[in-house]
Scaffold this motif. Structure first.
Motif, PDB file in Angstrom:
ATOM      1  N   LEU A   1       0.827  -1.205   0.000  1.00  0.00           N
ATOM      2  CA  LEU A   1       0.000   0.000   0.000  1.00  0.00           C
ATOM      3  C   LEU A   1       0.858   1.250   0.000  1.00  0.00           C
ATOM      4  O   LEU A   1       0.532   2.246  -0.660  1.00  0.00           O
ATOM      5  CB  LEU A   1      -0.928  -0.012   1.223  1.00  0.00           C
ATOM      6  CG  LEU A   1      -2.059  -1.047   1.217  1.00  0.00           C
ATOM      7  CD1 LEU A   1      -2.819  -1.010   2.548  1.00  0.00           C
ATOM      8  CD2 LEU A   1      -3.015  -0.812   0.064  1.00  0.00           C
ATOM      9  N   GLY A   2       1.960   1.198   0.748  1.00  0.00           N
ATOM     10  CA  GLY A   2       2.862   2.348   0.779  1.00  0.00           C
ATOM     11  C   GLY A   2       3.476   2.643  -0.575  1.00  0.00           C
ATOM     12  O   GLY A   2       3.590   3.810  -0.975  1.00  0.00           O
ATOM     13  N   SER A   3       3.877   1.599  -1.307  1.00  0.00           N
ATOM     14  CA  SER A   3       4.451   1.814  -2.634  1.00  0.00           C
ATOM     15  C   SER A   3       3.415   2.400  -3.596  1.00  0.00           C
ATOM     16  O   SER A   3       3.744   3.273  -4.419  1.00  0.00           O
ATOM     17  CB  SER A   3       4.983   0.494  -3.189  1.00  0.00           C
ATOM     18  OG  SER A   3       3.934  -0.452  -3.348  1.00  0.00           O
ATOM     19  N   PHE A   4       2.166   1.947  -3.471  1.00  0.00           N
ATOM     20  CA  PHE A   4       1.104   2.518  -4.306  1.00  0.00           C
ATOM     21  C   PHE A   4       0.894   3.996  -3.978  1.00  0.00           C
ATOM     22  O   PHE A   4       0.732   4.835  -4.883  1.00  0.00           O
ATOM     23  CB  PHE A   4      -0.195   1.750  -4.104  1.00  0.00           C
ATOM     24  CG  PHE A   4      -1.387   2.375  -4.782  1.00  0.00           C
ATOM     25  CD1 PHE A   4      -1.552   2.275  -6.151  1.00  0.00           C
ATOM     26  CD2 PHE A   4      -2.335   3.073  -4.042  1.00  0.00           C
ATOM     27  CE1 PHE A   4      -2.641   2.866  -6.781  1.00  0.00           C
ATOM     28  CE2 PHE A   4      -3.425   3.662  -4.665  1.00  0.00           C
ATOM     29  CZ  PHE A   4      -3.580   3.557  -6.034  1.00  0.00           C
ATOM     30  N   MET A   5       0.911   4.349  -2.696  1.00  0.00           N
ATOM     31  CA  MET A   5       0.729   5.738  -2.298  1.00  0.00           C
ATOM     32  C   MET A   5       1.901   6.600  -2.759  1.00  0.00           C
ATOM     33  O   MET A   5       1.717   7.765  -3.134  1.00  0.00           O
ATOM     34  CB  MET A   5       0.561   5.837  -0.789  1.00  0.00           C
ATOM     35  CG  MET A   5      -0.720   5.211  -0.257  1.00  0.00           C
ATOM     36  SD  MET A   5      -2.210   5.913  -1.005  1.00  0.00           S
ATOM     37  CE  MET A   5      -2.082   7.619  -0.482  1.00  0.00           C
TER      38      MET A   5
ATOM     39  N   ILE B   1       3.657   6.108  -5.485  1.00  0.00           N
ATOM     40  CA  ILE B   1       3.427   6.336  -6.916  1.00  0.00           C
ATOM     41  C   ILE B   1       2.374   7.414  -7.122  1.00  0.00           C
ATOM     42  O   ILE B   1       2.533   8.317  -7.955  1.00  0.00           O
ATOM     43  CB  ILE B   1       3.006   5.017  -7.589  1.00  0.00           C
ATOM     44  CG1 ILE B   1       4.162   4.032  -7.593  1.00  0.00           C
ATOM     45  CG2 ILE B   1       2.511   5.268  -9.010  1.00  0.00           C
ATOM     46  CD1 ILE B   1       3.801   2.657  -8.119  1.00  0.00           C
ATOM     47  N   LEU B   2       1.288   7.332  -6.369  1.00  0.00           N
ATOM     48  CA  LEU B   2       0.199   8.289  -6.523  1.00  0.00           C
ATOM     49  C   LEU B   2       0.625   9.693  -6.113  1.00  0.00           C
ATOM     50  O   LEU B   2       0.373  10.671  -6.844  1.00  0.00           O
ATOM     51  CB  LEU B   2      -1.002   7.834  -5.689  1.00  0.00           C
ATOM     52  CG  LEU B   2      -2.260   8.710  -5.754  1.00  0.00           C
ATOM     53  CD1 LEU B   2      -2.778   8.789  -7.183  1.00  0.00           C
ATOM     54  CD2 LEU B   2      -3.336   8.173  -4.824  1.00  0.00           C
ATOM     55  N   VAL B   3       1.281   9.808  -4.966  1.00  0.00           N
ATOM     56  CA  VAL B   3       1.735  11.118  -4.491  1.00  0.00           C
ATOM     57  C   VAL B   3       2.764  11.705  -5.444  1.00  0.00           C
ATOM     58  O   VAL B   3       2.742  12.903  -5.753  1.00  0.00           O
ATOM     59  CB  VAL B   3       2.302  11.000  -3.065  1.00  0.00           C
ATOM     60  CG1 VAL B   3       3.000  12.295  -2.655  1.00  0.00           C
ATOM     61  CG2 VAL B   3       1.193  10.684  -2.071  1.00  0.00           C
ATOM     62  N   GLY B   4       3.674  10.865  -5.935  1.00  0.00           N
ATOM     63  CA  GLY B   4       4.678  11.347  -6.887  1.00  0.00           C
ATOM     64  C   GLY B   4       4.054  11.877  -8.160  1.00  0.00           C
ATOM     65  O   GLY B   4       4.482  12.908  -8.694  1.00  0.00           O
ATOM     66  N   LEU B   5       3.018  11.193  -8.664  1.00  0.00           N
ATOM     67  CA  LEU B   5       2.349  11.643  -9.877  1.00  0.00           C
ATOM     68  C   LEU B   5       1.585  12.942  -9.642  1.00  0.00           C
ATOM     69  O   LEU B   5       1.624  13.860 -10.478  1.00  0.00           O
ATOM     70  CB  LEU B   5       1.405  10.554 -10.383  1.00  0.00           C
ATOM     71  CG  LEU B   5       0.684  10.835 -11.700  1.00  0.00           C
ATOM     72  CD1 LEU B   5       1.690  11.011 -12.833  1.00  0.00           C
ATOM     73  CD2 LEU B   5      -0.287   9.704 -12.035  1.00  0.00           C
ATOM     74  N   LEU B   6       0.882  13.047  -8.510  1.00  0.00           N
ATOM     75  CA  LEU B   6       0.152  14.273  -8.194  1.00  0.00           C
ATOM     76  C   LEU B   6       1.111  15.451  -8.012  1.00  0.00           C
ATOM     77  O   LEU B   6       0.836  16.565  -8.471  1.00  0.00           O
ATOM     78  CB  LEU B   6      -0.684  14.080  -6.935  1.00  0.00           C
ATOM     79  CG  LEU B   6      -1.890  13.141  -7.053  1.00  0.00           C
ATOM     80  CD1 LEU B   6      -2.558  12.959  -5.698  1.00  0.00           C
ATOM     81  CD2 LEU B   6      -2.898  13.672  -8.060  1.00  0.00           C
TER      82      LEU B   6
ATOM     83  N   LEU C   1       9.841  12.667 -10.017  1.00  0.00           N
ATOM     84  CA  LEU C   1       8.875  11.615 -10.329  1.00  0.00           C
ATOM     85  C   LEU C   1       9.572  10.269 -10.490  1.00  0.00           C
ATOM     86  O   LEU C   1       9.091   9.243  -9.973  1.00  0.00           O
ATOM     87  CB  LEU C   1       8.116  11.977 -11.610  1.00  0.00           C
ATOM     88  CG  LEU C   1       7.111  10.939 -12.118  1.00  0.00           C
ATOM     89  CD1 LEU C   1       5.955  10.775 -11.131  1.00  0.00           C
ATOM     90  CD2 LEU C   1       6.591  11.339 -13.501  1.00  0.00           C
ATOM     91  N   ALA C   2      10.702  10.262 -11.176  1.00  0.00           N
ATOM     92  CA  ALA C   2      11.416   9.003 -11.415  1.00  0.00           C
ATOM     93  C   ALA C   2      11.932   8.399 -10.115  1.00  0.00           C
ATOM     94  O   ALA C   2      11.790   7.189  -9.886  1.00  0.00           O
ATOM     95  CB  ALA C   2      12.576   9.243 -12.385  1.00  0.00           C
ATOM     96  N   THR C   3      12.519   9.220  -9.241  1.00  0.00           N
ATOM     97  CA  THR C   3      13.050   8.695  -7.979  1.00  0.00           C
ATOM     98  C   THR C   3      11.932   8.177  -7.079  1.00  0.00           C
ATOM     99  O   THR C   3      12.103   7.172  -6.377  1.00  0.00           O
ATOM    100  CB  THR C   3      13.838   9.778  -7.239  1.00  0.00           C
ATOM    101  OG1 THR C   3      13.025  10.957  -7.082  1.00  0.00           O
ATOM    102  CG2 THR C   3      15.102  10.140  -7.982  1.00  0.00           C
ATOM    103  N   GLY C   4      10.790   8.841  -7.104  1.00  0.00           N
ATOM    104  CA  GLY C   4       9.660   8.371  -6.310  1.00  0.00           C
ATOM    105  C   GLY C   4       9.176   7.012  -6.768  1.00  0.00           C
ATOM    106  O   GLY C   4       8.881   6.133  -5.948  1.00  0.00           O
ATOM    107  N   TRP C   5       9.110   6.802  -8.068  1.00  0.00           N
ATOM    108  CA  TRP C   5       8.632   5.518  -8.595  1.00  0.00           C
ATOM    109  C   TRP C   5       9.662   4.414  -8.390  1.00  0.00           C
ATOM    110  O   TRP C   5       9.300   3.266  -8.145  1.00  0.00           O
ATOM    111  CB  TRP C   5       8.270   5.668 -10.064  1.00  0.00           C
ATOM    112  CG  TRP C   5       6.957   6.395 -10.245  1.00  0.00           C
ATOM    113  CD1 TRP C   5       6.272   7.091  -9.294  1.00  0.00           C
ATOM    114  CD2 TRP C   5       6.171   6.470 -11.440  1.00  0.00           C
ATOM    115  NE1 TRP C   5       5.117   7.612  -9.814  1.00  0.00           N
ATOM    116  CE2 TRP C   5       5.019   7.247 -11.126  1.00  0.00           C
ATOM    117  CE3 TRP C   5       6.329   5.974 -12.731  1.00  0.00           C
ATOM    118  CZ2 TRP C   5       4.040   7.538 -12.070  1.00  0.00           C
ATOM    119  CZ3 TRP C   5       5.351   6.263 -13.685  1.00  0.00           C
ATOM    120  CH2 TRP C   5       4.218   7.034 -13.344  1.00  0.00           C
ATOM    121  N   VAL C   6      10.947   4.746  -8.478  1.00  0.00           N
ATOM    122  CA  VAL C   6      11.978   3.747  -8.186  1.00  0.00           C
ATOM    123  C   VAL C   6      11.937   3.363  -6.709  1.00  0.00           C
ATOM    124  O   VAL C   6      12.099   2.185  -6.351  1.00  0.00           O
ATOM    125  CB  VAL C   6      13.368   4.290  -8.575  1.00  0.00           C
ATOM    126  CG1 VAL C   6      14.465   3.344  -8.101  1.00  0.00           C
ATOM    127  CG2 VAL C   6      13.465   4.478 -10.080  1.00  0.00           C
TER     128      VAL C   6
END
Length: 232
Positions: free
Chosen positions: A45-49, A51-56, A75-80
């Motif tokens: 759930l944390g990884s999904f959040m 990704i979502l927070v990074g995109l927003l 954005l890239a570092t957040g998704w990694v």
């Protein structure tokens, strides 16, 4: 009485004894069921959040600042970081140590880099006194996260019983600090609207539309040149 925590204690040892194999690190607290189930669920759930927070956050900064290399790196570092966090939760340290440490080695540094980039971007976007104070707060949280991460790594490799516990304390402080940092995004996310998402969609379609316009203009130029030659 606290389950497997005291299995390595001797017969005459006190009931609260603890060895280096039972230091309450974050990963060690989620190696046995049912804790491991919740640990994996929370990490997913944390990884999904993340990704979502990074995109927003990327969309919000794209609307305010326009295209930016720092924003794209954020954005890239957040998704990694989200990918590393998924590995940490999926592979417990006592059962898949190498994969767990690979995930931690990806998640912790990229999380630190994400905090640094977002602090810099906060100052780039700041125009009011409140926004500058948000930048100061994030800078303090970034410094605390950096120090706790360094101390956690340094103390973790020591054989000292006390220093190992300090490493666990620093690790927990780092995670709490990162969570507080993510909580500060509520200041900006309150201003997100449908226009923000339209800017994001427009930016994702810009290269394609640019190519189409370029091809159309080049085709029109060739046709006009051919017509000019025919008239001549």
């Amino acid at each position: 009485t606290n389950r497997n925590y005291n299995q390595s204690c001797g017969v005459d040892s006190p009931g609260s004894c603890c060895t280096l194999d039972h230091i309450p690190l974050v990963s060690k607290c989620g190696t046995l069921p049912p804790e491991s189930c919740f640990f994996s669920l929370i990490c997913s759930l944390g990884s999904f959040m993340v990704i979502l927070v990074g995109l927003l956050r990327y969309a919000h900064l794209l609307e305010r600042l326009g295209p930016s290399l720092l924003n794209t790196l954020g954005l890239a570092t957040g998704w990694v970081c989200a990918a590393g966090l998924t590995m940490v939760g999926s592979f417990q340290v006592d059962h898949a140590k190498v994969l767990h440490y690979i995930g931690a080695g990806v998640a912790f540094p990229t999380s630190m880099l994400f905090l640094l980039l977002q602090s810099i971007l906060t100052y780039h976007m700041a125009k009011t006194r409140g926004q500058y104070w948000t930048g100061h707060l994030r800078s303090i949280l970034t410094i605390v996260a950096f120090l706790t991460l360094i101390f956690s790594g340094v103390f973790f490799i020591q054989e000292s019983f006390v220093l190992q516990h300090v490493a666990a304390l620093c690790e927990w402080m780092f995670i709490i600090d990162v969570l507080v940092f993510y909580g500060t995004f509520t200041f900006e996310f309150g201003a997100i609207s449908t226009d923000t998402f339209l800017v994001l969609l427009k930016a994702s379609r810009t290269p394609k539309s640019y190519k189409e316009e370029s091809s159309v203009s080049s085709t029109a130029h060739i046709h006009s040149h051919a017509e000019g030659l025919a008239m001549a």
